[in-house]
Design an enzyme around this catalytic site. Sequence first.
Site, PDB file in Angstrom:
ATOM      1  N   CYS A  59       0.834  -1.208   0.000  1.00  0.00           N
ATOM      2  CA  CYS A  59       0.000   0.000   0.000  1.00  0.00           C
ATOM      3  C   CYS A  59       0.866   1.255   0.000  1.00  0.00           C
ATOM      4  O   CYS A  59       0.700   2.136  -0.828  1.00  0.00           O
ATOM      5  CB  CYS A  59      -0.932   0.015   1.208  1.00  0.00           C
ATOM      6  SG  CYS A  59      -2.228  -1.221   1.111  1.00  0.00           S
ATOM      7  N   HIS A  60       1.778   1.331   0.969  1.00  0.00           N
ATOM      8  CA  HIS A  60       2.577   2.554   1.088  1.00  0.00           C
ATOM      9  C   HIS A  60       4.055   2.263   1.272  1.00  0.00           C
ATOM     10  O   HIS A  60       4.811   3.114   1.737  1.00  0.00           O
ATOM     11  CB  HIS A  60       2.052   3.423   2.240  1.00  0.00           C
ATOM     12  CG  HIS A  60       0.587   3.680   2.150  1.00  0.00           C
ATOM     13  ND1 HIS A  60      -0.337   2.915   2.824  1.00  0.00           N
ATOM     14  CD2 HIS A  60      -0.133   4.560   1.420  1.00  0.00           C
ATOM     15  CE1 HIS A  60      -1.557   3.330   2.524  1.00  0.00           C
ATOM     16  NE2 HIS A  60      -1.457   4.326   1.674  1.00  0.00           N
TER      17      HIS A  60
END
Lengths: 293, 426, 182
Positions: free
Chosen positions: C146-147
Site C-alpha cells: 500500500c505505502h
Amino acid sequence: MSRTSFRLALTGLTAALSLALFQPAAQAAEAGPKPPALSWSFSGPFGKFDRAQLQRGFKVFKEVCASCHGASLVAFRNLSQPGGPEFTPGQVAALAATYQVKDGPNDQGEMFDRPGRAADRFPSPFPNEQAARAAQGGAYPPDFSVLAKARTYTRGFPTFVFDIFTQYQEQGPDYIHALMVGYKEPPAGFPALLPGQNYNEYMPGHLIAMPKPLSDGQVEYPKGADGKSPVPETVDQYARDVAAFMVWMAEPHLEARKRLGMQVMAFLTIFAFLLYYTKKKVWSRMPDGSPAH
Amino acid sequence: MSGHSSYVPKTGIERWLDVRLPIIRLAHDSAVSYPVPRNLNYLWTFGGILAFMLVAQIVTGIVLAMHYTANSMLAFNSVEHIMRDVNYGWLLRYLHSNGASMFFIAVYVHIFRGLYYGSYKAPRELLWILGVVIFLLMMATAFMGYVLPWGQMSFWGATVITNLFSALPVVGETIVTFLWGGYSVDNPTLNRFFSLHYLLPFMIFGVVGLHIWALHVVGQNNPTGVEVKNVQKDTVPFTPYATVKDIFGMVVFMILFAWFVFYQPNFMGHADNYIPANPASTPAHIVPEWYFLPFYAILRAIPDKLGGVMAMGGAIVVLAFLPWIDTSKVKSMSYRPIGRQLFWAFVVVCIGLGYLGAMPAEGGYVIASQIFTVLYFGFFVALFVVGLFERPKALPTSIADSVLASKGGSAARVATATAAEPNVKG
Amino acid sequence: MAHATDTSTGTTRRDFLMLATGAAGAVGIGALVVPLVSQMAPDAQTVAAGAPVDVDLAPIAEGQAIKLFWRGKPIFVRHRTKKEIDEALAVDVATLRDPQTDQQRTKAGHEQYLVVFGNCTHLGCIPLGTAPGESKGDFDGWFCPCHGSHYDSSGRIRKGPAPLNLPVPPYAFTADTKIKIG
C-alpha cells in the site's frame, strides 16, 4: 364534562360492551379451562429468577425436552451470565464440550464436528424443520428460544386492563406448565384419538401431537444435605422448573430490565416532582409581575 | 402572531450571525418569546410530548438499524441478537417497540384535544390537515416497522395490509405486485419496507416542521376557543412558562412509557410475533397493533372488499375535511352543549371500534362493528347538522377574562354548570 | 402564590429548586447517553467469539508461513529458517525505529516460530511475504504494497512510513508445536 354528557358516555360504553360481551361466553366454554395463574419468583417489579429453579429447569430441558426441541438462539455462555442459572464458566465449558458442534469447512473443504465451546449456540436436534417433521410424524417441535413469549391465552376484558396495573404477564409459563400437567383421558363424547394424537385439556382444540413428555421421578434432582431433593420430583414441579427456565431463555435480561426499571422510575418520579414545583414557581407570576391563577 | 421580533443580539458574534443567518433570532422568536395563551391546560403539552416521541423513535431506530439485518432469513434472529447480545439492546428495542405505541397514545390524545376544542377551525385548517398528513405517515411508518422483526404477525400483517390495495379496480393487482417486489410477501418486500421505514420518519419530521410553522403563524388555540386579543394580557412567553410545563408533561408521560418498557414490554405487542414468519400457516386470530384496531374494525364491517377499503380510508380522510364539516361558529366544545355530547359519544364509538377490531370477525361482532361504523361516520354528519341550530353558551370576552372568572372560585363554576342544563335539554 | 415575595429566603429557595431541577435534567440526559453509546461496543456474541484459539504449528514447514484469523484480524505464523533467525539477531537494536530485540518478540526455546498480527502498523493493509512467491521486502520479512513499508524477519519496521513493529499477539505454547492465541 357535564354530568349529562358523562351519563351519555357511560350509556354508550355499556351498550358497546353488552353488544360485544354476549358473544365470547359461548366461545369460552368451547376453548376449555384457562391455565391457572401460578406464583413465579420472576413476576412483579422486583422479580428475580430462582437460580436453583433455573438449574433444575435446565436439567429437565436437557434430559427430556432437548431430544426433540432446540434452543437455537441460546448459547452455552448464556448459562453462566448474570441473571440466569449462573453456572460457573468452568461448568459451562465442560457442558459445552459434551456437545458436538458442526464447524468448517476445513482445509479439505469438509464440514467437521468438534467439541462445543462456550460461545457456541445449542445444537438443534434436527438439521431443519423438514427433518424434524419427518422424524416426528409430521409435527414440528417448536424451538424453545423465545417460546415462553410466543405462547399465551386470551385474558379477556376487563382482566387485560387490570394486568397493566398488576403487571401480570406470565401467560407464557402458566400456559406451558398447564400444558405439561394437562394430559388427560378425553372426556366422553370426544372423537376417538387417531395415532399420533393426544388429548390435552389446555391445548387449543385439545389435540396435541406431543405425547405426555414428563412423568413423576423421571428427572433426578440434585440432593440436599439430607440426601433428598429439596423439591418434589413430580410432573408439576418439573413443569414449573422448565417453564421458568424457558422464560429465562426467552428473556435473559429480565432481571437487569426490572432492576434498571426501578432506578428509572425512582428518578423520573423525583424529577417530575421537582419539575412540578418549578412549574408552579414559574407560573406564580405573570411576565408583568402580576400574580397569576 | 409572530409580529415584531423581540430578539436583541448581545455579543459581536451574535450580531455578525444575525445579519447573515438569523438562526438564533428564529429560535428565540419561536421557542422563547413566542406568545402562548395563558389558559392552556395539560392537554396542550401533548404537542411537545409528540415531538419528544418522534426524536426518541428516530434516535433508537437509528441505533437499532446498526444491528438489525433486513433479510428474510436473518431478520428474526437479528432482532433476537439485539435482545440478547447487544449492550442494552433489549432496552433499545423495547423503547422502540413500545415507543411506537406511546407515540400513538400521545397522537390520539392530541387529535381528540383538537376535536374537543375545535382546533381545526379557521384559521387553523391547514395546520389540522398537516396533522392528518402526519397521522397517515405515522401509520405507514408504524406498519412497516412492525413488519421488520419478521414474526408471524409481521408477515401476515404485511400480507393483509398490502392486499388492501388489490381492492382497487384495474391497477390494484399491479400496485400490490410492486409493493411486494415479487409474487408474495418475501425478502424483497422486507428489504423495501426497511428502506421506507427508515425514510418515512424524516418525512414526518419535515411535515412536523410545516405543522409547527403553521402553528406559529396562526397561534395556538386555547380551551375557550377565543382568539388572543391582547398579547400583553392574554399570553405568556413560551419560555419559561410553556417550556417548563411541557417538560413536566413529558416527564409524567415518560413514567407511563417506562412502566411499559421495563415492566410490561410485551403487553402491547402480540405473542405470535415471537414465532418466526411462516408463509405456510396463518395464525388463528390475526389482528393489527392496537392503534389500528378501530380502522381495522371498519374495514371488516363492510362485507365488500372495495367497500371495506374505501370505508377504512374514508374514516381517516374525513378528518381532513372536518374544518368544513363542522358548521358551528364556536370552537370549543366547552361552550357547545350538544356538540360536547356528540364528542363524547364519538370517543366511546372509537373505543368500541377498537375493541371490536380485536375480536374475531363473526356473529354479533360483525353486526356491532357495522353499527359502530355507521355511528363513526354519523358523528361527522351530526356535527354538520348540529352546528346549524345549536345555541352555544356565552363565550368569555377574552382569554384574560376567562382566567379571572375561573379564579372566582367554585361558586362561579356551579353557576355556569346550572346555566348549562336548560340548554342541554332544549 | 401570594407569598412569592422577593425576600432573600424566597430567592434562595427558588434558586435551589431551579438548580436541583436543572441538575436532575442533566443527570437524566447523561443516563440516556449510556445505552446509546455502549451499544456501539462489541456485543456479547462478538466478545465470546473472540475467545482464545488453538493452533497446531506442526504442518508449517521451515521457511513457510501461514495466515490465520483471530478476532477478525489476520495473524502471521512463520517457521523461520536459520538464516532468517540469524539476520534478525544480527541487527543493532539501537538503530531501529521501534527498538525491540528478536528475543522480546519470540518465545524462548521456540525461536523458530514468529507470531505477529498481520496488519501493517501504518494504515492496516496486509503486507506481502506470507505466501510463497510474494515479495518479502528488503529485509527478508514482509513488504506492505500500500505505502511501501518493509518489515524484517522479526516483523520489525525497517523502512517506509509505518511507525511500529508488527505487534505480537498474546499467546503461549501449550505443547512443543501447539500454541493458544489469546
